[in-house]
Design a protein around this motif. Structure first.
Motif, PDB file in Angstrom:
ATOM      1  N   THR A 107       0.812  -1.219   0.000  1.00 34.98           N
ATOM      2  CA  THR A 107       0.000   0.000   0.000  1.00 34.98           C
ATOM      3  C   THR A 107       0.846   1.271   0.000  1.00 34.98           C
ATOM      4  O   THR A 107       0.404   2.311  -0.490  1.00 34.98           O
ATOM      5  CB  THR A 107      -0.952   0.020   1.218  1.00 34.98           C
ATOM      6  OG1 THR A 107      -0.193  -0.130   2.420  1.00 34.98           O
ATOM      7  CG2 THR A 107      -1.970  -1.096   1.118  1.00 34.98           C
ATOM      8  N   LEU A 108       2.060   1.197   0.547  1.00 36.21           N
ATOM      9  CA  LEU A 108       2.938   2.362   0.517  1.00 36.21           C
ATOM     10  C   LEU A 108       3.459   2.649  -0.884  1.00 36.21           C
ATOM     11  O   LEU A 108       3.790   3.790  -1.214  1.00 36.21           O
ATOM     12  CB  LEU A 108       4.132   2.154   1.460  1.00 36.21           C
ATOM     13  CG  LEU A 108       3.873   2.276   2.957  1.00 36.21           C
ATOM     14  CD1 LEU A 108       5.126   1.911   3.732  1.00 36.21           C
ATOM     15  CD2 LEU A 108       3.392   3.667   3.332  1.00 36.21           C
ATOM     16  N   THR A 109       3.560   1.603  -1.698  1.00 34.85           N
ATOM     17  CA  THR A 109       4.141   1.761  -3.039  1.00 34.85           C
ATOM     18  C   THR A 109       3.102   1.676  -4.153  1.00 34.85           C
ATOM     19  O   THR A 109       3.466   1.666  -5.329  1.00 34.85           O
ATOM     20  CB  THR A 109       5.219   0.684  -3.281  1.00 34.85           C
ATOM     21  OG1 THR A 109       4.631  -0.618  -3.155  1.00 34.85           O
ATOM     22  CG2 THR A 109       6.351   0.811  -2.276  1.00 34.85           C
ATOM     23  N   THR A 110       1.813   1.621  -3.791  1.00 34.60           N
ATOM     24  CA  THR A 110       0.754   1.494  -4.798  1.00 34.60           C
ATOM     25  C   THR A 110      -0.407   2.413  -4.447  1.00 34.60           C
ATOM     26  O   THR A 110      -0.876   2.408  -3.307  1.00 34.60           O
ATOM     27  CB  THR A 110       0.228   0.042  -4.864  1.00 34.60           C
ATOM     28  OG1 THR A 110       1.317  -0.875  -4.841  1.00 34.60           O
ATOM     29  CG2 THR A 110      -0.600  -0.175  -6.127  1.00 34.60           C
ATOM     30  N   ARG A 111      -0.866   3.176  -5.417  1.00 30.94           N
ATOM     31  CA  ARG A 111      -2.033   4.028  -5.179  1.00 30.94           C
ATOM     32  C   ARG A 111      -3.260   3.166  -4.932  1.00 30.94           C
ATOM     33  O   ARG A 111      -3.436   2.103  -5.542  1.00 30.94           O
ATOM     34  CB  ARG A 111      -2.278   4.941  -6.380  1.00 30.94           C
ATOM     35  CG  ARG A 111      -1.240   6.039  -6.544  1.00 30.94           C
ATOM     36  CD  ARG A 111      -1.588   6.953  -7.702  1.00 30.94           C
ATOM     37  NE  ARG A 111      -0.679   8.093  -7.782  1.00 30.94           N
ATOM     38  CZ  ARG A 111       0.506   8.066  -8.381  1.00 30.94           C
ATOM     39  NH1 ARG A 111       0.917   6.936  -8.965  1.00 30.94           N
ATOM     40  NH2 ARG A 111       1.274   9.133  -8.416  1.00 30.94           N
ATOM     41  N   THR A 112      -4.146   3.637  -4.046  1.00 35.74           N
ATOM     42  CA  THR A 112      -5.360   2.894  -3.726  1.00 35.74           C
ATOM     43  C   THR A 112      -6.216   2.671  -4.961  1.00 35.74           C
ATOM     44  O   THR A 112      -6.811   1.607  -5.130  1.00 35.74           O
ATOM     45  CB  THR A 112      -6.169   3.643  -2.653  1.00 35.74           C
ATOM     46  OG1 THR A 112      -5.355   3.856  -1.497  1.00 35.74           O
ATOM     47  CG2 THR A 112      -7.407   2.844  -2.240  1.00 35.74           C
ATOM     48  N   SER A 113      -6.278   3.670  -5.837  1.00 38.38           N
ATOM     49  CA  SER A 113      -7.066   3.529  -7.066  1.00 38.38           C
ATOM     50  C   SER A 113      -6.546   2.381  -7.931  1.00 38.38           C
ATOM     51  O   SER A 113      -7.325   1.647  -8.550  1.00 38.38           O
ATOM     52  CB  SER A 113      -7.044   4.836  -7.860  1.00 38.38           C
ATOM     53  OG  SER A 113      -5.713   5.197  -8.185  1.00 38.38           O
ATOM     54  N   GLU A 114      -5.214   2.206  -7.971  1.00 37.88           N
ATOM     55  CA  GLU A 114      -4.620   1.120  -8.749  1.00 37.88           C
ATOM     56  C   GLU A 114      -4.928  -0.234  -8.116  1.00 37.88           C
ATOM     57  O   GLU A 114      -5.179  -1.215  -8.826  1.00 37.88           O
ATOM     58  CB  GLU A 114      -3.113   1.325  -8.861  1.00 37.88           C
ATOM     59  CG  GLU A 114      -2.729   2.569  -9.665  1.00 37.88           C
ATOM     60  CD  GLU A 114      -1.233   2.812  -9.650  1.00 37.88           C
ATOM     61  OE1 GLU A 114      -0.516   2.061  -8.957  1.00 37.88           O
ATOM     62  OE2 GLU A 114      -0.780   3.764 -10.310  1.00 37.88           O
ATOM     63  N   LEU A 115      -4.909  -0.292  -6.785  1.00 34.05           N
ATOM     64  CA  LEU A 115      -5.257  -1.536  -6.098  1.00 34.05           C
ATOM     65  C   LEU A 115      -6.709  -1.910  -6.368  1.00 34.05           C
ATOM     66  O   LEU A 115      -7.027  -3.073  -6.628  1.00 34.05           O
ATOM     67  CB  LEU A 115      -5.024  -1.389  -4.593  1.00 34.05           C
ATOM     68  CG  LEU A 115      -3.570  -1.359  -4.118  1.00 34.05           C
ATOM     69  CD1 LEU A 115      -3.506  -1.061  -2.630  1.00 34.05           C
ATOM     70  CD2 LEU A 115      -2.886  -2.685  -4.413  1.00 34.05           C
ATOM     71  N   MET A 116      -7.601  -0.909  -6.302  1.00 27.71           N
ATOM     72  CA  MET A 116      -9.019  -1.167  -6.557  1.00 27.71           C
ATOM     73  C   MET A 116      -9.229  -1.683  -7.976  1.00 27.71           C
ATOM     74  O   MET A 116      -9.988  -2.639  -8.212  1.00 27.71           O
ATOM     75  CB  MET A 116      -9.834   0.104  -6.326  1.00 27.71           C
ATOM     76  CG  MET A 116      -9.931   0.535  -4.875  1.00 27.71           C
ATOM     77  SD  MET A 116     -10.837   2.094  -4.679  1.00 27.71           S
ATOM     78  CE  MET A 116     -12.451   1.615  -5.300  1.00 27.71           C
ATOM     79  N   ALA A 117      -8.548  -1.060  -8.929  1.00 24.95           N
ATOM     80  CA  ALA A 117      -8.688  -1.484 -10.327  1.00 24.95           C
ATOM     81  C   ALA A 117      -8.183  -2.907 -10.512  1.00 24.95           C
ATOM     82  O   ALA A 117      -8.793  -3.713 -11.235  1.00 24.95           O
ATOM     83  CB  ALA A 117      -7.929  -0.529 -11.238  1.00 24.95           C
ATOM     84  N   ALA A 118      -7.082  -3.250  -9.849  1.00 25.86           N
ATOM     85  CA  ALA A 118      -6.531  -4.598  -9.956  1.00 25.86           C
ATOM     86  C   ALA A 118      -7.483  -5.625  -9.345  1.00 25.86           C
ATOM     87  O   ALA A 118      -7.676  -6.721  -9.899  1.00 25.86           O
ATOM     88  CB  ALA A 118      -5.171  -4.662  -9.265  1.00 25.86           C
ATOM     89  N   ILE A 119      -8.080  -5.273  -8.221  1.00 25.87           N
ATOM     90  CA  ILE A 119      -9.033  -6.189  -7.580  1.00 25.87           C
ATOM     91  C   ILE A 119     -10.253  -6.392  -8.460  1.00 25.87           C
ATOM     92  O   ILE A 119     -10.759  -7.514  -8.622  1.00 25.87           O
ATOM     93  CB  ILE A 119      -9.439  -5.644  -6.197  1.00 25.87           C
ATOM     94  CG1 ILE A 119      -8.240  -5.677  -5.247  1.00 25.87           C
ATOM     95  CG2 ILE A 119     -10.593  -6.464  -5.615  1.00 25.87           C
ATOM     96  CD1 ILE A 119      -8.467  -4.939  -3.947  1.00 25.87           C
ATOM     97  N   GLU A 120     -10.739  -5.304  -9.058  1.00 25.89           N
ATOM     98  CA  GLU A 120     -11.887  -5.421  -9.965  1.00 25.89           C
ATOM     99  C   GLU A 120     -11.581  -6.337 -11.133  1.00 25.89           C
ATOM    100  O   GLU A 120     -12.395  -7.191 -11.501  1.00 25.89           O
ATOM    101  CB  GLU A 120     -12.295  -4.035 -10.475  1.00 25.89           C
ATOM    102  CG  GLU A 120     -13.075  -3.207  -9.475  1.00 25.89           C
ATOM    103  CD  GLU A 120     -13.667  -1.961 -10.103  1.00 25.89           C
ATOM    104  OE1 GLU A 120     -14.253  -2.079 -11.191  1.00 25.89           O
ATOM    105  OE2 GLU A 120     -13.527  -0.876  -9.511  1.00 25.89           O
ATOM    106  N   ARG A 121     -10.405  -6.177 -11.714  1.00 27.61           N
ATOM    107  CA  ARG A 121     -10.024  -7.040 -12.838  1.00 27.61           C
ATOM    108  C   ARG A 121      -9.917  -8.495 -12.406  1.00 27.61           C
ATOM    109  O   ARG A 121     -10.359  -9.403 -13.117  1.00 27.61           O
ATOM    110  CB  ARG A 121      -8.690  -6.570 -13.433  1.00 27.61           C
ATOM    111  CG  ARG A 121      -8.774  -5.265 -14.209  1.00 27.61           C
ATOM    112  CD  ARG A 121      -7.516  -5.042 -15.027  1.00 27.61           C
ATOM    113  NE  ARG A 121      -6.321  -4.962 -14.200  1.00 27.61           N
ATOM    114  CZ  ARG A 121      -5.861  -3.840 -13.658  1.00 27.61           C
ATOM    115  NH1 ARG A 121      -6.494  -2.690 -13.865  1.00 27.61           N
ATOM    116  NH2 ARG A 121      -4.767  -3.837 -12.921  1.00 27.61           N
ATOM    117  N   GLY A 122      -9.347  -8.718 -11.236  1.00 27.36           N
ATOM    118  CA  GLY A 122      -9.188 -10.087 -10.754  1.00 27.36           C
ATOM    119  C   GLY A 122     -10.501 -10.774 -10.444  1.00 27.36           C
ATOM    120  O   GLY A 122     -10.626 -11.992 -10.602  1.00 27.36           O
ATOM    121  N   LEU A 123     -11.491  -9.984 -10.007  1.00 28.81           N
ATOM    122  CA  LEU A 123     -12.787 -10.554  -9.630  1.00 28.81           C
ATOM    123  C   LEU A 123     -13.798 -10.551 -10.784  1.00 28.81           C
ATOM    124  O   LEU A 123     -14.894 -11.092 -10.628  1.00 28.81           O
ATOM    125  CB  LEU A 123     -13.376  -9.779  -8.446  1.00 28.81           C
ATOM    126  CG  LEU A 123     -12.609  -9.871  -7.127  1.00 28.81           C
ATOM    127  CD1 LEU A 123     -13.262  -8.977  -6.087  1.00 28.81           C
ATOM    128  CD2 LEU A 123     -12.542 -11.303  -6.623  1.00 28.81           C
TER     129      LEU A 123
END
Length: 199
Positions: A107-123
């Protein structure tokens, strides 16, 4: 700071895609389950330190990721020492701290928006089963963002305890903490309701 506080730095870790980081985080946490010896714990600690160095993160920034665990880890350590040997106790508590440190690194090295987008793609494949990836990623994002808020509330309560000379009173800490967290939850619920996300 704590979990959810992205720090912009020109580091190799910052350039790794969010999806890859989440997969590697899952693999690393699974690998930590196999760590049982002091040598394994030492190697794991060294690996995490090296990763933080690759992320160009300062020791203080790393410490803020695990600092809220110190009392929890102490209790777990004492309980484990009472029911098992010291090697098992140290191994278990170290793995907990390392897993949190790794999550904090992501989380320190990744924007929250990018994490959310990655989770959406994975799900996204789960849409056919009625799962809404956008809502799941929103819930996870809120959970990540809530950690530093709750930690901040706990710190303010602890500071107020010290000012009143009640450092050892569990009630003086627990009651204001619960009230503060509930107020935050109410505020968050009202914000979601205002945006039509209360279902």
């Amino acid at each position: 700071m704590l979990i959810g506080a992205y720090i912009a730095r020109p580091s190799p870790l910052h350039r790794v895609p969010a999806g890859a980081k989440l997969i590697l985080l899952a693999v690393a946490c699974a690998a930590l389950l196999a760590v049982r010896t002091p040598a394994g714990v030492g190697a794991s600690v060294l690996a995490v330190v090296v990763l933080y160095a690759f992320g160009r993160l300062r020791p203080g920034e790393a410490w803020t990721q695990v600092r809220p665990l110190r009392w929890f880890v102490l209790v777990i350590l004492v309980v484990q020492l009472l029911i098992t040997d010291w090697v098992t106790a140290v191994s278990l508590t170290s793995r907990i701290v390392l897993a949190v440190a790794l999550a904090g690194l992501v989380t320190l090295t990744t924007r929250t928006s990018e994490l959310m987008a990655a989770i959406e793609r994975g799900l996204s494949p789960l849409r056919r089963f009625g799962v809404d990836p956008a809502r799941v990623s929103l819930v996870m994002s809120l959970a990540i963002r809530s950690v530093p808020v709750v930690a901040g509330i706990a710190q303010r309560v602890r500071d107020a305890q010290r000012a009143r000379g009640q450092e050892r009173s569990i009630r003086a800490f627990a009651v204001p903490l619960v009230v503060g967290v509930l107020r935050y939850a109410d505020t968050l619920g009202e914000a979601l309701h205002a945006r039509g996300m209360d279902d």
